[in-house]
Design a protein around this motif. Structure first.
Motif, mmCIF file in Angstrom:
data_model
loop_
_atom_site.group_PDB
_atom_site.id
_atom_site.type_symbol
_atom_site.label_atom_id
_atom_site.label_comp_id
_atom_site.label_asym_id
_atom_site.label_seq_id
_atom_site.Cartn_x
_atom_site.Cartn_y
_atom_site.Cartn_z
ATOM 1 N N ILE A 372 0.841 -1.217 0.000
ATOM 2 C CA ILE A 372 0.000 0.000 0.000
ATOM 3 C C ILE A 372 0.874 1.265 0.000
ATOM 4 O O ILE A 372 0.573 2.265 -0.667
ATOM 5 C CB ILE A 372 -0.996 0.000 1.187
ATOM 6 C CG1 ILE A 372 -1.980 1.157 1.086
ATOM 7 C CG2 ILE A 372 -0.333 0.083 2.543
ATOM 8 C CD1 ILE A 372 -3.362 0.778 0.882
ATOM 9 N N VAL A 373 1.975 1.185 0.733
ATOM 10 C CA VAL A 373 2.908 2.326 0.797
ATOM 11 C C VAL A 373 3.565 2.512 -0.573
ATOM 12 O O VAL A 373 3.639 3.628 -1.103
ATOM 13 C CB VAL A 373 3.974 2.081 1.898
ATOM 14 C CG1 VAL A 373 5.065 3.135 1.851
ATOM 15 C CG2 VAL A 373 3.313 2.029 3.259
ATOM 16 N N ASN A 374 3.991 1.398 -1.156
ATOM 17 C CA ASN A 374 4.656 1.482 -2.471
ATOM 18 C C ASN A 374 3.735 2.091 -3.521
ATOM 19 O O ASN A 374 4.149 2.942 -4.318
ATOM 20 C CB ASN A 374 5.074 0.084 -2.939
ATOM 21 C CG ASN A 374 6.038 -0.561 -1.956
ATOM 22 O OD1 ASN A 374 6.661 0.127 -1.164
ATOM 23 N ND2 ASN A 374 6.144 -1.880 -2.015
ATOM 24 N N ALA A 375 2.460 1.654 -3.486
ATOM 25 C CA ALA A 375 1.507 2.169 -4.480
ATOM 26 C C ALA A 375 1.351 3.682 -4.327
ATOM 27 O O ALA A 375 1.380 4.430 -5.313
ATOM 28 C CB ALA A 375 0.161 1.462 -4.310
ATOM 29 N N CYS A 376 1.215 4.123 -3.083
ATOM 30 C CA CYS A 376 1.067 5.571 -2.847
ATOM 31 C C CYS A 376 2.303 6.332 -3.325
ATOM 32 O O CYS A 376 2.191 7.410 -3.930
ATOM 33 C CB CYS A 376 0.856 5.844 -1.360
ATOM 34 S SG CYS A 376 -0.731 5.356 -0.735
#
Ligand SMILES: Cc1cc2nc3c(=O)[nH]c(=O)nc-3n(C[C@H](O)[C@H](O)[C@H](O)COP(=O)(O)OP(=O)(O)OC[C@H]3O[C@@H](n4cnc5c(N)ncnc54)[C@H](O)[C@@H]3O)c2cc1C
Length: 470
Positions: A372-376
């Motif tokens: 989720i962090v990577n996507a953001c």
């Protein structure tokens, strides 16, 4: 018959005013009290008007040492593009009103063609001297480094009159006696003393000048300083909807309030990706292409004509957060950049420098163990935008899971966010790091729960390749 030079005929023995406007986060011609004031000053005795954007006034060596300590190389692509579009639009509007935008780049080669570079501050000082500027007009700002530059100019040119106007906020002065320690106290005090959302009258906005006094004669033909619109590679363009400039801001204002989105805002605002799920006004507000007063008046109209509900109230509520951080930054000055913020204790960080460096890089490049962090982070790099929920998630991860110094995270946001705003960015980071205005202390977001709640089917993570490129 005696022919007097034109200047003496018009000036009634009062020297002509040469008025300089330094644009900074007030890139608009509507409701711009700074521009209006400058135009009035210069036209009072047929003076001249210089309208200038200096890309970085804070580039002097002294300021570099503290304000640039955590900065990564340079502005991210999306932010550069949004800025360039905003300036091009401003230039066009000024042109319609009879003047032009002047521009000083970050560094330029010295005029004697030697290869030495001159910083923006020095270039500006040369221009002021060369044009014998009599008055400087600026908008009030919570940007500490910018204010330092203004102070340095005032010391250097004590003979010049300074005029500063409020153009960024809903209130012309801090709306509370002292700055409350928390947002909730601030909001309650503001709401009990002012009824800006529901009061009888719209907020007063400054009319656009009908025309602008011209540039000094010798500048009209001197194209060196004219703003040159930049072209951008189509493939690299950010999401087309975020187009910089007052014209796009105004179109978005109309579209947003002509839709049903405002009446659902409170229930949709935490979504990670969709265009209509939050207002998307931040980028235009941040560089001043959109006036917050004009926005609030439009919200009031929506409440009158369409519906007033919890969602429409919540847009006002969020604008109060923006207001709070502005006054917070004004109040705490350079403390908003300190590791321990406004608190008395430094937060914990990872001491192993090599590991910290590696984790910082993973976070920036979206290659952490947290999809989720990577996507953001991929979304931020490619569009210059990230939802509020996304920002909370990645900042919490940066501080808690990765154990890093929050200022590097804030600086990276500064580099990339198209809505970068000194007060909102550093204020929110401090808040999440537990060294700012949060009475509850440090907030950690559970990344698994956040993913289940905000991306249950993994659509966002897939779209932004949070699990890596397959
Ligand atoms: C770590 C972190 C860094 C941030 N950095 C910035 C920044 O540099 N510039 C910036 O404008 N916002 C910043 N924000 C606040 C917020 O995330 C953005 O304003 C919001 O996501 C912008 O999208 P929007 O216009 O659709 O917001 P909406 O949800 O539609 O909100 C409406 C408006 O209210 C204001 N607002 C909303 N939330 C906040 C908030 N928490 N703080 C201050 N103002 C708020 C903004 O002007 C926004 O446009 C940050 C938040 C976090 C957690």
């Amino acid at each position: 018959m005696l022919h007097l030079p034109e200047e003496s005929l018009t000036d009634n023995h009062t020297p002509k005013k040469i008025v300089l406007v330094l644009f900074h986060n007030d890139f608009r011609v509507n409701d711009n009290a700074t521009l209006e004031h400058a135009a009035t000053l210069a036209s009072s005795n047929q003076g001249r008007l210089l309208l200038l954007y200096a890309s970085s006034l804070t580039n002097t060596d002294k300021q570099k040492t503290w304000s640039k300590a955590y900065h990564f190389d340079e502005m991210g692509f999306a932010r550069q593009q949004f800025l360039a579009e905003s300036l091009a639009d401003l230039d066009e509007s000024l042109h319609h009103l009879g003047n032009k935008l002047l521009y000083l780049p970050t560094d330029s080669l010295s005029t004697d063609n030697s290869l030495s570079k001159i910083d923006t501050f020095t270039q500006l000082c040369h221009l002021i001297e060369q044009q014998s500027v009599t008055d400087i007009c600026v908008s009030r700002t919570a940007d500490y480094a910018q204010n330092q530059a203004y102070a340095a100019l005032q010391v250097r040119f004590p003979q010049i009159s300074w005029h500063s106007q409020p153009t960024t906020t809903l209130f012309t002065a801090m709306p509370t006696k002292d700055l409350p320690k928390s947002f909730t106290q601030f909001r309650k005090q503001v709401e009990s003393n002012y009824d800006l959302l529901n009061g009888d009258n719209d907020l007063t906005v400054t009319p656009m000048p009908k025309f602008l006094p011209p540039l000094p004669d010798d500048m009209i033909s001197n194209s060196v300083f004219f703003y040159q619109a930049q072209t951008f590679d189509k493939h690299a363009q950010q999401e087309a909807r975020f187009k910089g400039g007052e014209t796009s801001a105004s179109a978005h204002l109309t579209d947003y309030f002509n839709s049903e989105a405002p009446s659902n805002y409170k229930t949709t605002r935490n979504a990670l990706d969709d265009w209509t799920h939050s207002t998307k006004f931040s980028a235009w507000l941040a560089n001043g292409s959109l006036s917050v007063k004009v926005l609030l008046n439009r919200l009031r109209q929506y409440e009158r004509d369409v519906i007033a509900n919890e969602s429409t109230y919540w847009i006002w509520f969020e604008l109060l957060w923006r207001e709070y951080f502005y006054w917070y930054a004004m109040n705490h000055q350079q403390k908003i950049f300190l590791f321990q913020g406004i608190s008395s204790q430094k937060p914990m960080t990872r001491s192993d420098k090599k590991l910290a460096q590696q984790r910082l890089q993973q976070w920036q490049t979206g290659t952490t163990p947290y999809p989720i962090v990577n996507a953001c982070m991929h979304q931020l790099k490619s569009t210059g935008y990230m939802s509020n929920r996304g920002r909370q998630i990645v900042a919490s991860c940066f501080i808690h899971e990765l154990g890093l110094d929050w200022r590097y995270g804030a600086s990276y946001f500064e580099q990339h966010l198209i809505d970068y705003d000194v007060a909102s960015n550093w204020g929110n980071w401090q808040y999440l790091a537990g060294v700012g205005a949060d009475p509850r202390g440090c907030r950690q977001f559970n990344l698994v729960k956040q993913t289940e709640q905000h991306d249950p089917n993994g659509i966002f993570i897939d779209k932004w390749q949070g699990k890596g490129i397959s």
